[in-house]
Write an enzyme that holds these catalytic residues in place. Structure first.
Site, PDB file in Angstrom:
ATOM      1  N   ASP A   1       0.844  -1.206   0.000  1.00  0.00           N
ATOM      2  CA  ASP A   1       0.000   0.000   0.000  1.00  0.00           C
ATOM      3  C   ASP A   1       0.877   1.252   0.000  1.00  0.00           C
ATOM      4  O   ASP A   1       0.997   1.944   1.012  1.00  0.00           O
ATOM      5  CB  ASP A   1      -0.918  -0.026   1.219  1.00  0.00           C
ATOM      6  CG  ASP A   1      -1.964   1.080   1.173  1.00  0.00           C
ATOM      7  OD1 ASP A   1      -2.304   1.529   0.064  1.00  0.00           O
ATOM      8  OD2 ASP A   1      -2.427   1.496   2.253  1.00  0.00           O
TER       9      ASP A   1
ATOM     10  N   LYS B   1       0.431   3.730  -2.360  1.00  0.00           N
ATOM     11  CA  LYS B   1      -0.383   4.856  -2.872  1.00  0.00           C
ATOM     12  C   LYS B   1       0.444   5.751  -3.792  1.00  0.00           C
ATOM     13  O   LYS B   1       0.596   6.949  -3.579  1.00  0.00           O
ATOM     14  CB  LYS B   1      -0.977   5.679  -1.731  1.00  0.00           C
ATOM     15  CG  LYS B   1      -1.879   4.893  -0.783  1.00  0.00           C
ATOM     16  CD  LYS B   1      -2.473   5.802   0.274  1.00  0.00           C
ATOM     17  CE  LYS B   1      -3.382   5.039   1.213  1.00  0.00           C
ATOM     18  NZ  LYS B   1      -2.628   4.157   2.138  1.00  0.00           N
TER      19      LYS B   1
ATOM     20  N   PHE C   1       1.929   8.233  -6.262  1.00  0.00           N
ATOM     21  CA  PHE C   1       1.470   9.519  -6.797  1.00  0.00           C
ATOM     22  C   PHE C   1       2.700  10.326  -7.187  1.00  0.00           C
ATOM     23  O   PHE C   1       3.448  10.788  -6.327  1.00  0.00           O
ATOM     24  CB  PHE C   1       0.642  10.279  -5.767  1.00  0.00           C
ATOM     25  CG  PHE C   1       0.032  11.550  -6.286  1.00  0.00           C
ATOM     26  CD1 PHE C   1      -1.220  11.533  -6.886  1.00  0.00           C
ATOM     27  CD2 PHE C   1       0.714  12.745  -6.209  1.00  0.00           C
ATOM     28  CE1 PHE C   1      -1.782  12.702  -7.377  1.00  0.00           C
ATOM     29  CE2 PHE C   1       0.154  13.919  -6.697  1.00  0.00           C
ATOM     30  CZ  PHE C   1      -1.098  13.899  -7.290  1.00  0.00           C
TER      31      PHE C   1
ATOM     32  N   VAL D   1       4.988  11.809 -11.124  1.00  0.00           N
ATOM     33  CA  VAL D   1       5.014  11.866 -12.582  1.00  0.00           C
ATOM     34  C   VAL D   1       4.725  10.460 -13.117  1.00  0.00           C
ATOM     35  O   VAL D   1       5.292   9.478 -12.612  1.00  0.00           O
ATOM     36  CB  VAL D   1       6.400  12.360 -13.068  1.00  0.00           C
ATOM     37  CG1 VAL D   1       6.479  12.327 -14.583  1.00  0.00           C
ATOM     38  CG2 VAL D   1       6.680  13.752 -12.523  1.00  0.00           C
TER      39      VAL D   1
ATOM     40  N   THR E   1       7.610   8.023 -13.666  1.00  0.00           N
ATOM     41  CA  THR E   1       8.254   7.663 -12.398  1.00  0.00           C
ATOM     42  C   THR E   1       7.429   6.629 -11.655  1.00  0.00           C
ATOM     43  O   THR E   1       7.954   5.648 -11.116  1.00  0.00           O
ATOM     44  CB  THR E   1       8.427   8.915 -11.519  1.00  0.00           C
ATOM     45  OG1 THR E   1       9.263   9.849 -12.201  1.00  0.00           O
ATOM     46  CG2 THR E   1       9.048   8.567 -10.172  1.00  0.00           C
TER      47      THR E   1
END
Length: 247
Positions: free
Chosen positions: A71, A73, A75, A77, A80
Protein backbone atom coordinates in the site's frame (compact mmCIF):
# COMPACT_ATOMS: atom_id res chain seq x y z
CA UNK A 1 -31.13 -2.29 3.43
CA UNK A 2 -30.04 -4.09 0.28
CA UNK A 3 -26.93 -6.21 0.87
CA UNK A 4 -24.00 -6.78 -1.46
CA UNK A 5 -22.14 -9.73 0.06
CA UNK A 6 -19.30 -10.74 -2.24
CA UNK A 7 -19.87 -13.82 -4.40
CA UNK A 8 -16.27 -13.98 -5.61
CA UNK A 9 -14.42 -17.27 -5.04
CA UNK A 10 -12.08 -15.89 -2.38
CA UNK A 11 -11.33 -18.16 0.62
CA UNK A 12 -12.95 -16.59 3.69
CA UNK A 13 -9.65 -16.71 5.60
CA UNK A 14 -8.00 -14.52 2.94
CA UNK A 15 -10.58 -11.74 3.14
CA UNK A 16 -8.92 -10.30 6.26
CA UNK A 17 -5.82 -8.20 5.54
CA UNK A 18 -3.88 -7.11 8.63
CA UNK A 19 -2.02 -3.81 8.37
CA UNK A 20 1.60 -4.03 9.51
CA UNK A 21 1.79 -0.33 10.34
CA UNK A 22 4.65 -0.65 12.80
CA UNK A 23 8.05 1.01 13.06
CA UNK A 24 10.36 -1.76 11.91
CA UNK A 25 10.61 -5.07 10.12
CA UNK A 26 11.61 -6.71 13.39
CA UNK A 27 8.38 -5.61 15.09
CA UNK A 28 6.36 -6.66 12.03
CA UNK A 29 7.91 -10.14 11.97
CA UNK A 30 7.27 -10.55 15.69
CA UNK A 31 3.61 -9.68 15.15
CA UNK A 32 3.28 -12.02 12.15
CA UNK A 33 4.80 -14.87 14.16
CA UNK A 34 2.40 -14.14 17.01
CA UNK A 35 -0.59 -14.19 14.66
CA UNK A 36 0.63 -17.44 13.12
CA UNK A 37 -1.82 -19.20 10.84
CA UNK A 38 -4.72 -16.97 11.93
CA UNK A 39 -3.75 -14.45 9.20
CA UNK A 40 -2.50 -15.13 5.68
CA UNK A 41 -2.66 -11.65 4.12
CA UNK A 42 -0.79 -8.51 5.21
CA UNK A 43 -0.66 -4.86 4.20
CA UNK A 44 2.76 -3.22 4.15
CA UNK A 45 2.81 0.54 3.64
CA UNK A 46 4.66 3.82 3.82
CA UNK A 47 5.86 3.58 7.42
CA UNK A 48 7.64 0.33 6.66
CA UNK A 49 8.97 1.71 3.38
CA UNK A 50 10.60 4.64 5.16
CA UNK A 51 12.00 2.40 7.90
CA UNK A 52 14.21 0.78 5.27
CA UNK A 53 12.78 -2.68 6.00
CA UNK A 54 10.06 -2.78 3.34
CA UNK A 55 11.77 -5.02 0.78
CA UNK A 56 13.22 -7.42 3.33
CA UNK A 57 9.83 -7.74 5.04
CA UNK A 58 7.95 -8.39 1.81
CA UNK A 59 10.50 -11.07 0.80
CA UNK A 60 10.16 -12.63 4.28
CA UNK A 61 6.37 -12.65 4.11
CA UNK A 62 6.40 -14.26 0.68
CA UNK A 63 8.86 -16.90 1.90
CA UNK A 64 6.37 -17.67 4.68
CA UNK A 65 3.54 -18.08 2.14
CA UNK A 66 1.78 -14.87 3.11
CA UNK A 67 0.05 -12.67 0.57
CA UNK A 68 1.13 -9.03 0.52
CA UNK A 69 -0.79 -5.84 -0.19
CA UNK A 70 1.83 -3.17 -0.97
CA UNK A 71 0.00 0.00 0.00
CA UNK A 72 2.36 2.69 -1.29
CA UNK A 73 -0.38 4.86 -2.87
CA UNK A 74 1.82 5.87 -5.79
CA UNK A 75 1.47 9.52 -6.80
CA UNK A 76 4.08 11.22 -8.97
CA UNK A 77 5.01 11.87 -12.58
CA UNK A 78 3.43 8.97 -14.54
CA UNK A 79 6.72 7.58 -15.90
CA UNK A 80 8.25 7.66 -12.40
CA UNK A 81 5.22 5.87 -10.98
CA UNK A 82 5.40 3.25 -13.72
CA UNK A 83 9.04 2.44 -12.92
CA UNK A 84 8.44 2.43 -9.15
CA UNK A 85 5.41 0.14 -9.50
CA UNK A 86 7.46 -2.23 -11.65
CA UNK A 87 9.98 -2.54 -8.81
CA UNK A 88 7.25 -3.48 -6.34
CA UNK A 89 5.60 -5.87 -8.79
CA UNK A 90 8.83 -7.92 -8.93
CA UNK A 91 8.36 -8.79 -5.26
CA UNK A 92 5.33 -10.97 -5.99
CA UNK A 93 2.78 -8.84 -4.17
CA UNK A 94 -0.93 -9.51 -4.69
CA UNK A 95 -2.17 -5.89 -4.60
CA UNK A 96 -0.68 -2.43 -4.94
CA UNK A 97 -2.24 1.02 -4.86
CA UNK A 98 -2.06 4.28 -6.77
CA UNK A 99 -4.00 7.49 -6.74
CA UNK A 100 -3.83 10.49 -8.98
CA UNK A 101 -4.99 11.50 -12.40
CA UNK A 102 -5.80 9.25 -15.31
CA UNK A 103 -2.25 9.29 -16.67
CA UNK A 104 -0.84 7.93 -13.40
CA UNK A 105 -3.32 5.05 -13.27
CA UNK A 106 -2.85 4.33 -16.97
CA UNK A 107 0.93 4.13 -16.47
CA UNK A 108 0.61 1.47 -13.75
CA UNK A 109 -1.99 -0.49 -15.73
CA UNK A 110 0.59 -0.83 -18.53
CA UNK A 111 3.01 -2.81 -16.34
CA UNK A 112 0.86 -4.44 -13.64
CA UNK A 113 0.51 -7.87 -15.26
CA UNK A 114 -1.19 -10.26 -12.83
CA UNK A 115 -0.73 -7.92 -9.86
CA UNK A 116 -4.02 -6.31 -8.89
CA UNK A 117 -4.02 -2.52 -9.08
CA UNK A 118 -6.35 -0.81 -6.61
CA UNK A 119 -7.14 2.86 -7.10
CA UNK A 120 -7.48 5.05 -4.03
CA UNK A 121 -10.80 6.92 -4.10
CA UNK A 122 -11.05 9.09 -0.97
CA UNK A 123 -8.96 8.30 2.12
CA UNK A 124 -11.01 7.12 5.11
CA UNK A 125 -9.20 9.75 7.20
CA UNK A 126 -11.06 12.48 5.26
CA UNK A 127 -14.61 13.69 5.85
CA UNK A 128 -16.85 16.21 4.09
CA UNK A 129 -15.21 19.16 5.85
CA UNK A 130 -11.79 18.00 4.69
CA UNK A 131 -13.00 17.76 1.09
CA UNK A 132 -14.39 21.27 1.33
CA UNK A 133 -11.02 22.51 2.60
CA UNK A 134 -9.35 20.81 -0.38
CA UNK A 135 -11.62 22.67 -2.79
CA UNK A 136 -13.97 19.83 -3.81
CA UNK A 137 -17.50 21.11 -4.35
CA UNK A 138 -19.16 17.67 -4.36
CA UNK A 139 -20.05 15.22 -1.62
CA UNK A 140 -17.80 12.27 -0.76
CA UNK A 141 -20.02 9.63 -2.33
CA UNK A 142 -20.10 11.45 -5.67
CA UNK A 143 -16.32 11.86 -5.67
CA UNK A 144 -15.71 8.20 -4.78
CA UNK A 145 -18.07 7.07 -7.54
CA UNK A 146 -16.48 9.37 -10.11
CA UNK A 147 -12.96 8.22 -9.28
CA UNK A 148 -13.94 4.55 -9.21
CA UNK A 149 -15.72 4.73 -12.56
CA UNK A 150 -12.67 6.36 -14.15
CA UNK A 151 -10.21 3.92 -12.58
CA UNK A 152 -12.12 0.85 -13.75
CA UNK A 153 -12.44 2.25 -17.27
CA UNK A 154 -8.65 2.66 -17.33
CA UNK A 155 -8.07 -0.99 -16.40
CA UNK A 156 -7.68 -0.95 -12.61
CA UNK A 157 -8.78 -4.16 -10.89
CA UNK A 158 -10.60 -2.44 -8.07
CA UNK A 159 -10.65 0.37 -5.57
CA UNK A 160 -9.94 1.25 -1.98
CA UNK A 161 -13.21 2.51 -0.56
CA UNK A 162 -14.81 3.15 2.78
CA UNK A 163 -17.69 0.83 3.53
CA UNK A 164 -19.95 3.89 3.62
CA UNK A 165 -19.60 4.40 -0.12
CA UNK A 166 -19.31 0.74 -1.17
CA UNK A 167 -23.07 0.16 -1.68
CA UNK A 168 -23.29 2.99 -4.20
CA UNK A 169 -20.30 1.56 -6.07
CA UNK A 170 -21.94 -1.86 -6.24
CA UNK A 171 -25.33 -0.44 -7.26
CA UNK A 172 -23.81 1.67 -10.01
CA UNK A 173 -20.75 -0.24 -11.22
CA UNK A 174 -21.63 -3.87 -10.48
CA UNK A 175 -19.96 -6.73 -8.67
CA UNK A 176 -17.03 -7.71 -10.89
CA UNK A 177 -14.36 -5.36 -9.55
CA UNK A 178 -12.62 -5.57 -6.18
CA UNK A 179 -13.47 -3.36 -3.22
CA UNK A 180 -10.96 -3.31 -0.37
CA UNK A 181 -12.25 -1.49 2.70
CA UNK A 182 -10.04 0.00 5.44
CA UNK A 183 -11.24 1.95 8.47
CA UNK A 184 -12.66 -1.11 10.24
CA UNK A 185 -13.63 -0.50 13.85
CA UNK A 186 -15.69 -2.26 16.52
CA UNK A 187 -18.43 0.33 16.00
CA UNK A 188 -19.21 2.30 12.85
CA UNK A 189 -18.46 6.02 12.64
CA UNK A 190 -17.67 6.49 16.28
CA UNK A 191 -15.95 9.56 17.62
CA UNK A 192 -12.76 7.55 18.01
CA UNK A 193 -9.49 9.06 19.07
CA UNK A 194 -7.61 8.25 15.90
CA UNK A 195 -7.39 9.52 12.33
CA UNK A 196 -10.09 7.35 10.77
CA UNK A 197 -13.27 9.36 10.25
CA UNK A 198 -15.40 7.18 7.95
CA UNK A 199 -15.52 3.79 9.65
CA UNK A 200 -17.68 0.67 9.56
CA UNK A 201 -17.61 -2.67 11.34
CA UNK A 202 -16.29 -5.80 9.62
CA UNK A 203 -19.83 -7.13 9.18
CA UNK A 204 -21.07 -3.86 7.73
CA UNK A 205 -18.15 -3.67 5.30
CA UNK A 206 -18.92 -7.08 3.79
CA UNK A 207 -22.68 -6.55 3.70
CA UNK A 208 -22.08 -3.25 1.90
CA UNK A 209 -19.99 -4.85 -0.83
CA UNK A 210 -16.36 -5.21 0.33
CA UNK A 211 -14.38 -8.19 -0.94
CA UNK A 212 -11.59 -7.65 1.60
CA UNK A 213 -11.20 -5.64 4.78
CA UNK A 214 -8.00 -4.07 6.10
CA UNK A 215 -7.72 -4.13 9.88
CA UNK A 216 -4.85 -2.47 11.72
CA UNK A 217 -5.08 -1.11 15.24
CA UNK A 218 -8.07 -3.19 16.45
CA UNK A 219 -5.80 -6.25 15.99
CA UNK A 220 -2.23 -4.97 16.17
CA UNK A 221 -2.80 -2.78 19.25
CA UNK A 222 -4.89 -5.40 21.03
CA UNK A 223 -3.62 -7.02 24.23
CA UNK A 224 -4.28 -10.32 22.48
CA UNK A 225 -3.69 -9.83 18.73
CA UNK A 226 -4.11 -13.48 17.80
CA UNK A 227 -7.37 -13.85 19.70
CA UNK A 228 -8.68 -10.68 18.07
CA UNK A 229 -7.65 -11.90 14.60
CA UNK A 230 -9.27 -15.28 15.21
CA UNK A 231 -12.47 -13.60 16.35
CA UNK A 232 -12.54 -11.48 13.19
CA UNK A 233 -11.88 -14.55 11.04
CA UNK A 234 -14.72 -16.40 12.74
CA UNK A 235 -17.08 -13.50 12.04
CA UNK A 236 -16.07 -13.55 8.38
CA UNK A 237 -16.34 -17.33 8.10
CA UNK A 238 -19.83 -17.38 9.57
CA UNK A 239 -21.03 -14.64 7.22
CA UNK A 240 -19.85 -16.44 4.09
CA UNK A 241 -20.84 -19.91 5.31
CA UNK A 242 -24.38 -18.65 5.90
CA UNK A 243 -24.42 -17.06 2.46
CA UNK A 244 -23.41 -20.36 0.86
CA UNK A 245 -26.13 -22.23 2.77
CA UNK A 246 -28.67 -19.57 1.83
CA UNK A 247 -27.55 -19.70 -1.82
Amino acid sequence: METFLSAKSIPASERLIVALDVASGELAKKLVNELGDSVSFYKVGLEMLMSGDFFDLVHWLRQHDKQVFADIKFFDVPETVKKAAAQVKRLGVTFFTAHGNDDILRAVVEIKGDTKLLAVTVLTSLDQNDLRDLGFACDIEALVLSRARRALALGCDGVISSGLEAPKLRQTLGGQFLIVTPGIRAFSNLAVRDDQKRTVTAEEAFLRGADYIVVGRPITKSDQPRAQAEQTQETIRKMFDLAMVGG
